[in-house]
Design an enzyme around this catalytic site. Structure first.
Site, mmCIF file in Angstrom:
data_model
loop_
_atom_site.group_PDB
_atom_site.id
_atom_site.type_symbol
_atom_site.label_atom_id
_atom_site.label_comp_id
_atom_site.label_asym_id
_atom_site.label_seq_id
_atom_site.Cartn_x
_atom_site.Cartn_y
_atom_site.Cartn_z
ATOM 1 N N VAL A 283 1.210 -1.128 -0.660
ATOM 2 C CA VAL A 283 -0.391 -0.121 0.049
ATOM 3 C C VAL A 283 1.240 1.451 -0.075
ATOM 4 O O VAL A 283 1.810 1.569 0.338
ATOM 5 C CB VAL A 283 -0.889 0.158 1.429
ATOM 6 C CG1 VAL A 283 -1.664 1.372 1.574
ATOM 7 C CG2 VAL A 283 -1.543 -0.925 1.421
ATOM 8 N N CYS A 284 0.607 1.945 -0.684
ATOM 9 C CA CYS A 284 1.010 3.101 -0.716
ATOM 10 C C CYS A 284 2.861 3.132 -1.404
ATOM 11 O O CYS A 284 3.172 2.566 -1.732
ATOM 12 C CB CYS A 284 0.744 4.091 0.421
ATOM 13 S SG CYS A 284 1.438 5.801 0.189
ATOM 14 N N THR A 285 3.803 3.566 0.176
ATOM 15 C CA THR A 285 5.182 3.403 -0.193
ATOM 16 C C THR A 285 5.621 2.197 0.004
ATOM 17 O O THR A 285 7.154 2.071 -0.227
ATOM 18 C CB THR A 285 5.778 5.125 0.419
ATOM 19 O OG1 THR A 285 5.276 4.972 1.852
ATOM 20 C CG2 THR A 285 6.060 6.249 -0.320
ATOM 21 N N GLY A 286 4.451 1.861 0.380
ATOM 22 C CA GLY A 286 5.205 -0.074 0.876
ATOM 23 C C GLY A 286 5.633 -0.638 -0.583
ATOM 24 O O GLY A 286 6.388 -1.263 -0.061
ATOM 25 N N THR B 183 2.363 3.482 -6.990
ATOM 26 C CA THR B 183 2.993 3.714 -5.634
ATOM 27 C C THR B 183 2.174 4.998 -5.311
ATOM 28 O O THR B 183 0.864 5.529 -5.789
ATOM 29 C CB THR B 183 4.159 3.875 -5.108
ATOM 30 O OG1 THR B 183 4.099 3.518 -3.584
ATOM 31 C CG2 THR B 183 4.823 4.220 -6.470
#
Length: 300
Positions: free
Chosen positions: A178-181, A198
């Site tokens: 999720v996101c910057t994961g 991202t």
């Protein structure tokens, strides 16, 4: 009412799960052969043979079992364990949004896994007691990696963590960010040659750095790798994952239970539809936040 909802969830999942030869040790599960199934849309499925919708009167005269079989769809996979990685500084909604959605996959075991055991503090200072560390978990069916900011960048340099992610990925059925994961997944080498998305900040630059092809979408998947755009997009992706695994009826049931029907009060949330001054200001804030770490890396 809450108890009734969870009883229904349990029954739906029991209907959708095939018998498994896996040995469950409470935390781990072995990879199983994916069930080959044809996805049937609601339009084609939850209607009468003549294509017209059922009336409330007709539905009222159906038995519980008849209604359950109407919404049943064969699952693609049997999912026994879902692990969500937590580390200090993760974005709260990156983890708790997917957890709220994936929690509907009962009786699947959901566990929070810390970089270490104990209290993990999110970027918004939410403290969570985590009973398992990466040293305790050997295998998962689904691994979810939330994003953050400074600490996420630092995690991309954490070889012990990256090695653990690579180990879990070898036998996972779905590896998810999720996101910057996605930065962490990329640093682990798992997005090379994959389409991914991202958080919008330096999205194409970061994913290109890790050998991935950036896709400007709310969420996307390439094989077993599912990635979402920033923060709230993890909810959309998680619903997409349930749709993929358990079918549209079950995904619709999940969305209805959460009353997920977003209607923001204004257009925005992405550089494509946000005032340039606002976007520029946020970009500079992110730049300033990362600058000390980038300088430190450059001087090593």
């Amino acid at each position: 009412m809450k108890n009734s909802i969870y009883v229904l969830l349990m029954v739906l999942c029991m209907l959708s799960c095939k018998p498994s030869n896996q040995k469950d040790n409470g935390l781990t599960s072995k990879n199983e052969t994916t069930i080959d199934t044809t996805t049937i849309s609601i339009k084609d499925y939850n209607v009468k043979p003549d294509g017209t919708p059922y009336s409330n009167s007709e539905l009222n005269h159906m038995s519980h079992n008849e209604l359950m079989m109407m919404v049943y769809e064969p699952p693609r996979d049997t999912i026994q364990t879902i692990g969500i990685l937590l580390y200090d500084g993760y974005f709260t909604l990156d983890a708790m949004g997917p957890l709220s959605v994936l929690n509907h996959m009962s009786p699947t075991k959901k566990i929070m896994i810390g970089r270490k055991k104990g209290i993990i503090t999110s970027s918004s200072k939410v403290k969570t007691q985590v009973d398992y560390s990466i040293n305790d978990i050997e295998q998962l069916d689904i691994l979810v990696i939330p994003g953050g900011f400074i600490e996420t960048y630092q995690a991309t340099k954490d070889e012990e963590l990256l090695n653990w992610i690579r180990k879990i990925d070898k036998n996972s059925k779905y590896t998810v960010s999720v996101c910057t994961g996605a930065w962490i997944l990329g640093a682990a080498g798992l997005l090379k040659g994959k389409e991914a998305t991202t958080h919008w900040y330096k999205a194409e630059e970061k994913l290109t750095q890790y050998g991935a092809e950036y896709v400007n979408k709310r969420y996307t998947n390439d094989g077993k790798y599912w990635t979402s755009a920033g923060v709230s997009a993890g909810i959309d992706m998680s619903l997409g994952l349930i749709d993929h695994i358990l079918g549209r009826n079950y995904a619709s049931f999940t969305a209805l239970n959460l009353e997920y029907n977003p209607k923001p009060p204004f257009e925005g949330g992405h550089p494509d539809n946000t005032d340039r001054v606002v976007t520029y200001m946020m970009e500079k804030m992110y730049d300033i936040g990362l600058e000390p770490l980038l300088k430190e890396d450059k001087n090593k």
